[in-house]
Design a protein around this motif. Structure first.
Motif, PDB file in Angstrom:
ATOM      1  N   VAL A 602      34.734  -4.669  38.518  1.00 58.02           N
ATOM      2  CA  VAL A 602      34.631  -4.160  40.169  1.00 58.02           C
ATOM      3  C   VAL A 602      33.895  -2.680  40.246  1.00 58.02           C
ATOM      4  O   VAL A 602      33.530  -2.266  39.552  1.00 58.02           O
ATOM      5  CB  VAL A 602      36.646  -3.741  40.327  1.00 58.02           C
ATOM      6  N   LEU A 603      33.188  -3.466  41.301  1.00 56.42           N
ATOM      7  CA  LEU A 603      31.886  -1.970  41.645  1.00 56.42           C
ATOM      8  C   LEU A 603      32.247  -1.840  42.841  1.00 56.42           C
ATOM      9  O   LEU A 603      32.797  -2.469  44.418  1.00 56.42           O
ATOM     10  CB  LEU A 603      30.599  -2.877  41.706  1.00 56.42           C
ATOM     11  N   VAL A 604      31.393  -0.595  43.392  1.00 58.75           N
ATOM     12  CA  VAL A 604      31.525   0.117  44.465  1.00 58.75           C
ATOM     13  C   VAL A 604      30.303  -0.773  45.549  1.00 58.75           C
ATOM     14  O   VAL A 604      29.295   0.437  45.274  1.00 58.75           O
ATOM     15  CB  VAL A 604      31.957   1.582  44.975  1.00 58.75           C
ATOM     16  N   ALA A 605      30.645  -0.532  46.291  1.00 59.73           N
ATOM     17  CA  ALA A 605      29.339  -0.462  46.964  1.00 59.73           C
ATOM     18  C   ALA A 605      28.514  -0.038  48.396  1.00 59.73           C
ATOM     19  O   ALA A 605      27.919   0.344  48.673  1.00 59.73           O
ATOM     20  CB  ALA A 605      29.304  -2.327  48.301  1.00 59.73           C
ATOM     21  N   SER A 606      29.822   0.989  48.981  1.00 62.60           N
ATOM     22  CA  SER A 606      30.309   1.527  50.122  1.00 62.60           C
ATOM     23  C   SER A 606      31.051   2.200  50.149  1.00 62.60           C
ATOM     24  O   SER A 606      32.312   1.747  49.709  1.00 62.60           O
ATOM     25  CB  SER A 606      29.946   0.826  51.182  1.00 62.60           C
ATOM     26  N   GLY A 607      31.146   3.912  50.184  1.00 62.72           N
ATOM     27  CA  GLY A 607      32.178   4.307  50.932  1.00 62.72           C
ATOM     28  C   GLY A 607      31.673   5.502  48.868  1.00 62.72           C
ATOM     29  O   GLY A 607      33.780   6.007  49.980  1.00 62.72           O
ATOM     30  N   ASP A 608      31.576   5.126  48.596  1.00 69.00           N
ATOM     31  CA  ASP A 608      31.881   6.465  47.767  1.00 69.00           C
ATOM     32  C   ASP A 608      30.371   8.063  47.729  1.00 69.00           C
ATOM     33  O   ASP A 608      31.319   9.175  48.371  1.00 69.00           O
ATOM     34  CB  ASP A 608      30.827   5.996  46.294  1.00 69.00           C
ATOM     35  N   SER A 609      29.405   7.957  48.434  1.00 65.99           N
ATOM     36  CA  SER A 609      28.930   9.056  49.061  1.00 65.99           C
ATOM     37  C   SER A 609      27.780   9.172  49.813  1.00 65.99           C
ATOM     38  O   SER A 609      26.964   9.688  50.695  1.00 65.99           O
ATOM     39  CB  SER A 609      27.946   9.591  48.074  1.00 65.99           C
ATOM     40  N   ASP A 610      28.061   7.877  51.283  1.00 67.73           N
ATOM     41  CA  ASP A 610      27.660   7.338  52.003  1.00 67.73           C
ATOM     42  C   ASP A 610      27.919   7.299  53.831  1.00 67.73           C
ATOM     43  O   ASP A 610      27.332   7.728  54.199  1.00 67.73           O
ATOM     44  CB  ASP A 610      27.055   5.918  51.853  1.00 67.73           C
ATOM     45  N   GLY A 611      29.203   8.519  53.767  1.00 74.64           N
ATOM     46  CA  GLY A 611      29.599   8.445  54.134  1.00 74.64           C
ATOM     47  C   GLY A 611      30.511   7.519  55.578  1.00 74.64           C
ATOM     48  O   GLY A 611      31.076   7.639  56.323  1.00 74.64           O
ATOM     49  N   LEU A 612      30.471   6.523  54.912  1.00 73.50           N
ATOM     50  CA  LEU A 612      31.109   5.461  55.992  1.00 73.50           C
ATOM     51  C   LEU A 612      32.109   5.490  55.067  1.00 73.50           C
ATOM     52  O   LEU A 612      32.572   5.180  53.773  1.00 73.50           O
ATOM     53  CB  LEU A 612      30.645   3.967  55.322  1.00 73.50           C
ATOM     54  N   ASP A 613      33.250   4.769  56.111  1.00 75.44           N
ATOM     55  CA  ASP A 613      35.016   4.659  55.440  1.00 75.44           C
ATOM     56  C   ASP A 613      35.409   3.506  55.952  1.00 75.44           C
ATOM     57  O   ASP A 613      35.338   3.007  57.340  1.00 75.44           O
ATOM     58  CB  ASP A 613      35.618   5.468  56.656  1.00 75.44           C
ATOM     59  N   TRP A 614      35.754   2.573  54.967  1.00 78.76           N
ATOM     60  CA  TRP A 614      36.157   1.051  55.249  1.00 78.76           C
ATOM     61  C   TRP A 614      37.887   1.020  55.214  1.00 78.76           C
ATOM     62  O   TRP A 614      37.563   0.258  54.975  1.00 78.76           O
ATOM     63  CB  TRP A 614      35.504   0.287  54.069  1.00 78.76           C
ATOM     64  N   SER A 615      38.316   2.135  55.296  1.00 80.91           N
ATOM     65  CA  SER A 615      39.742   1.739  55.724  1.00 80.91           C
ATOM     66  C   SER A 615      40.418   1.086  56.695  1.00 80.91           C
ATOM     67  O   SER A 615      41.639   1.172  56.145  1.00 80.91           O
ATOM     68  CB  SER A 615      40.021   3.180  54.982  1.00 80.91           C
ATOM     69  N   HIS A 616      39.311   1.342  57.873  1.00 80.37           N
ATOM     70  CA  HIS A 616      40.130   0.574  59.299  1.00 80.37           C
ATOM     71  C   HIS A 616      39.935  -0.497  59.256  1.00 80.37           C
ATOM     72  O   HIS A 616      40.452  -1.448  59.906  1.00 80.37           O
ATOM     73  CB  HIS A 616      40.481   1.856  60.265  1.00 80.37           C
ATOM     74  N   VAL A 617      39.436  -1.473  58.475  1.00 79.59           N
ATOM     75  CA  VAL A 617      38.334  -2.812  58.702  1.00 79.59           C
ATOM     76  C   VAL A 617      40.135  -3.936  58.961  1.00 79.59           C
ATOM     77  O   VAL A 617      41.017  -3.564  57.940  1.00 79.59           O
ATOM     78  CB  VAL A 617      37.749  -3.707  57.475  1.00 79.59           C
TER      79      VAL A 617
END
Length: 939
Positions: A602-617
């Motif tokens: 499992v790897l992280v593409a976004s939501g780590d330190s880029d300011g994007l929040d994917w919790s409401h998809v």
């Protein structure tokens, strides 16, 4: 030293070779558009000792180098003396006895001396040979010589003194690059890398880059090199940590197109395996870990393979990894990495259609760290590939190609040609793999050729582009809208009969439609926009349903929590309910669903330190270099570049679009979707049988523990707590694996999930086990007295209730056909009924411990017995191993068929797995309060 020739077909070289009447040599950059056959040619010569280190296909000959002293033609016993090098005719695969070049090699692995590297000379009439030899045909020789391609005679006009062994060679135009632990070439200082004129041997003054500061020891070494097809970039790997004074741990890129050559701005920390305390993150026993490098035919990337004993600290030990050649900067990361779990790689060849890797690996995509242990187990998601594998260039995951090889230390040479793939190794069996160990594999001593004829098309599936039709699946059903990447068309409801509320993400890929489900499964249909094919279930191979960290690698796939998913470039991206991250894992889709591979990492593409929040998809898809998703009723877009969303490019395409559900996918606009009455999201999906792998244990108190894809559906603890002195006896899954029965010693049956209650026992006899029919509409209950009681559509074939037994019946199980069943007593006696075939028993033989369980071999001809001390007795079934003679913490209490073998469970919940399936977990470290009494599984 995993070497083969390094040839670049620059324009001038091609013209010279063609003009010579010889076709261009089978080059490192020989592209292929298919995957070679897994069945090696029957006519290749046998190398009788030592190993093969390098292979050079050139013109109408193939040259084979190593530490051997003899070779014989296929089917012949006569040994032809050849020391370190021989030639064969690829048209017949017979040894060319007119080519003779004998070196002072030594096949003894403790003092091995070998020819290690080959390269073709311009014109195709000569070849270069490098190694750590000292004589040629009995006369003193340098570590680098040039030989006549027809006779093997040395070229007296080419004399290049080298101070130490030559480990690798690569040629471009008139330049011959050489690598090794040397400090001088042609009398001039050169540290690890040099170039000489291919005609005269004159040392190239432009290649003076110094590789220094060895990771261990005092002698820096370049182990392996590869040059891009355009001849501008050289990739080098070895034990160095500095290159021309710049920090480069074990891998560096050199601009050899400039004059002088210079170190490129390409740096990664993934091979810097020394932490802040000075401790090595890979095994200190190796002074370097890279073993081989190959560049793709189009020159866009390279793949490096390593040794090093996989550890828990994040370095690329015992791994294959892909790197983009266009990347620049520091702390660069691989496009993908595929771990073996502790077994070394020794060679790699990139053909375009596949990345072939060789070593002594047992598994690919294996995140567990004890693979180097002889008793090591595969981890979640791992795929068995012994000694050889073909990887998907996009994802790094293993393709179905699986010839198998007796592993030895490694496959040391891989070389592609227009006709197939040559392999050299240190063992004598390859091809025809059926089980771990490759015992039934074909005999090909240290050399094999895998032809393209009879292979398979690479055929990587492609997702839909734009414009397209956008589909959403949710409680309202399947809804279609036109979509061009900017404008969303009006909705058309295509089907309202689906159970879309259970869908957790979907994507379409080259005619295959994938759907996540709230029960944790990943389903697949063939789908051309008009017709749904049969349902398939993707095998997760033991990947757990929640995140776990194994040795700095996060694994797990919580499909039930997915809110959206899409595929792009070998990666499956997804979001989770209430989680701000956009995750991805590698994913391989193949024509047969059984060959699909869900990557373990499992790897992280976004939501780590880029300011994007994917919790409401609420549903997402991707096409045309962008990601599209539904959030708060709006359709949004963001650019996807180099595998990551670009935060500054987020826009709202359609406010208030109110796209419904967690699944969103694209189909080409040229096709029209069919109403999925029993397809996507429909009743077939709801009732599908899992194709994964897992097992349940039940303890005496009725508690259930599930592992892998064996989901819990409830337990009998509360019910059994009301019956003093009565314990659970067995657990039996339904055919769909979406439920199970538990039966207690008194014969009472408890049904969970989709299991149907069909009756229990009221005879007062002690129950030992139960088994279901294939329909799930019947089951048998068996007692310790040998009585059989059928329910539902289960048929009676006889029992032992009227016979005095020497010991109680402890297990009973139907045959694969269900037209009979077996019973086994504690003394090892076997009783067969119906079509059950008696193959032998332990009755009348004094046992160290009572027999506990019987498992039929899947082919129906034999079976295994297991005793409480872990001893296994095989009757017309392959013996996979046992725990006999090993001191156990608790007795073995059950056994179940698993993969190509079986697994046992101890009373403490410890699992002993003797199969090709990944280890899925146990309770051994946390034993239950009541002893485990039974195990049931699938896969």
């Amino acid at each position: 030293m995993s070497k083969r020739h390094r040839l670049l077909l620059g324009g001038a070289v091609v013209l010279v070779l063609l003009g010579s009447g010889l076709p261009p040599g089978g080059a490192l950059y020989q592209p292929q558009d298919a995957i070679v056959s897994a069945n090696p040619a029957d006519t290749t010569p046998n190398v009788v000792d030592g190993k093969v280190d390098a292979i050079l296909p050139m013109g109408n000959r193939v040259y084979v180098a190593g530490s051997f002293t003899g070779v014989s033609n296929a089917g012949e016993s006569r040994v032809i003396p050849r020391h370190g090098l021989f030639a064969l005719d690829p048209a017949t695969n017979r040894v060319d006895e007119s080519f003779v070049a004998d070196f002072d090699v030594n096949p003894d692995p403790t003092t091995e001396r070998a020819v290690e590297a080959l390269a073709p000379a311009p014109g195709g009439t000569a070849l270069f040979v490098g190694g750590d030899f000292g004589t040629l045909n009995g006369a003193p020789a340098q570590k680098l010589v040039k030989l006549d391609a027809a006779t093997g005679a040395p070229d007296p006009g080419f004399a290049v003194p080298v101070s130490a062994a030559v480990k690798d060679l690569a040629i471009n135009g008139s330049r011959l690059f050489l690598a090794g632990p040397f400090a001088a070439v042609g009398g001039q200082p050169r540290s690890g890398l040099a170039a000489v004129d291919a005609a005269t041997g004159a040392v190239d003054p432009d290649v003076t880059v110094a590789f220094t500061a060895p990771r261990q020891g005092t002698t820096p070494r370049v182990e392996t090199i590869a040059v891009t097809p355009d001849g501008t970039t050289l990739v080098a790997a070895g034990n160095f940590t500095l290159v021309d004074g710049q920090t480069r741990w074990q891998v560096a890129l050199i601009d050899v197109g400039s004059h002088p050559a210079r170190v490129l701005d390409w740096q990664t920390n993934r091979f810097d395996d020394q932490d802040q305390t000075g401790q090595y993150r890979c095994a200190a026993a190796f002074d370097s870990h890279p073993r081989d490098i190959d560049v793709s035919p189009d020159g866009s990337y390279f793949v490096i393979v390593t040794t090093g004993a996989y550890t828990s600290r994040g370095a690329l030990c015992d791994a294959a990894s892909r790197w983009e050649l266009s990347a620049r900067g520091s702390d660069l990361q691989p496009t993908w990495a595929d771990y073996t779990g502790g077994d070394s790689f020794t060679a790699v060849a990139v053909t375009g259609a596949a990345v072939y890797v060789g070593g002594h690996q047992r598994w690919m995509d294996n995140p567990i760290s004890d693979g180097s242990n002889i008793e090591g187990k595969p981890g979640p998601g791992s795929v068995t590939r012994e000694g050889l594998a073909a990887l998907d260039p996009a994802s790094g995951l293993p393709l179905p190609w699986n010839p198998g090889r007796v592993r030895g230390e490694g496959a040391w040479a891989l070389a592609s040609t227009a006709d197939g793939l040559w392999m050299g190794s240190d063992t004598d069996k390859v091809g025809g793999w059926t089980a771990p160990g490759c015992g039934s594999c074909e005999v090909h001593q240290k050399l094999a050729f895998f032809p393209l004829a009879g292979g398979t098309a690479a055929s990587p599936p492609a997702p839909a582009g734009l414009p397209a039709n956008l589909y959403t699946v949710g409680p309202a059903g399947l809804v279609e809208r036109s979509f061009d990447g900017a404008t969303l068309g009006p909705p058309t409801v295509l089907g309202t009969g689906t159970d879309g509320g259970h869908v957790r993400g979907a994507f379409w890929l080259g005619g295959r439609l994938y759907e996540g489900r709230d029960d944790g499964r990943l389903l697949r249909w063939s789908y051309d926009g008009a017709t749904f094919g049969p349902l398939g279930v993707v095998d997760l191979r033991g990947v757990p349903s929640s995140y776990q960290t194994l040795n700095a690698v996060v694994t797990g796939f919580p499909i039930a929590k997915v809110t959206g998913m899409f595929y792009d470039g070998g990666r499956l991206y997804y979001t989770l309910d209430g989680d701000k991250h956009l995750y991805y894992r590698y994913f391989l889709s193949r024509p047969d669903v059984a060959d699909d591979v869900v990557g373990s990492q499992v790897l992280v593409a976004s939501g780590d330190s880029d300011g994007l929040d994917w919790s409401h998809v609420q549903g997402m898809t991707a096409a045309g270099g962008a990601v599209f998703w539904s959030e708060g009723g709006d359709l949004r877009r963001v650019d996807l570049a180099a595998g990551r969303p670009s935060p500054g490019t987020v826009t709202t395409l359609a406010a208030g679009a109110n796209l419904d559900g967690r699944a969103m996918f694209l189909l080409p606009s040229s096709v029209a979707a069919a109403t999925p009455s029993s397809g996507f999201g429909g009743p077939t999906a709801a009732g599908a049988t899992s194709a994964g792998a897992g097992y349940w244990m039940v303890d005496a108190g009725g508690g259930v523990s599930g592992f892998g894809d064996a989901a819990p559906f409830g337990d009998a603890t509360a019910l059994l707590s009301r019956s003093v002195g009565v314990a659970a006896a067995d657990i039996e899954p339904t055919p769909s694996r979406r439920g199970y029965w538990i039966v207690d010693e008194a014969g009472r049956v408890y049904a969970f999930g989709d299991a149907r209650y069909l009756g229990g026992l009221a005879r007062g006899e002690k129950v030992t086990s139960m088994s279901t029919t294939a329909t799930g509409a019947g089951y048998w209950i068996f007692t310790t007295r040998g009585r059989v009681i059928p329910f539902g559509d289960a048929r009676f074939y006889g029992d032992m209730s009227k016979v005095a037994l020497n010991g109680p019946v402890l297990d009973s199980i139907p045959t694969p056909s269900e037209l009979g069943y077996y019973m086994v007593a504690a003394d090892g006696g076997i009783f067969a009924f119906g079509d059950a075939r008696f193959a032998g028993s332990m009755g009348g033989i004094r046992l160290n411990a009572p027999v506990q369980s019987l498992v039929p071999d899947p082919d129906g001809r034999g079976y295994w017995l297991v005793a409480s001390d872990g001893g296994v007795f095989a009757f017309d079934a392959p013996f996979r191993g046992s725990m006999g003679g090993v001191r156990l913490n608790k007795p073995v209490t059950g056994m179940v068929a698993f993969g190509n073998g079986y697994l046992m469970v101890g009373e403490d919940g410890g699992i002993f797995d003797f199969s090709d399936r990944p280890f899925l977990g146990s309770l051994g470290a946390h034993p239950p309060a009541r002893p485990i009494v039974a195990v049931a599984g699938f896969g």
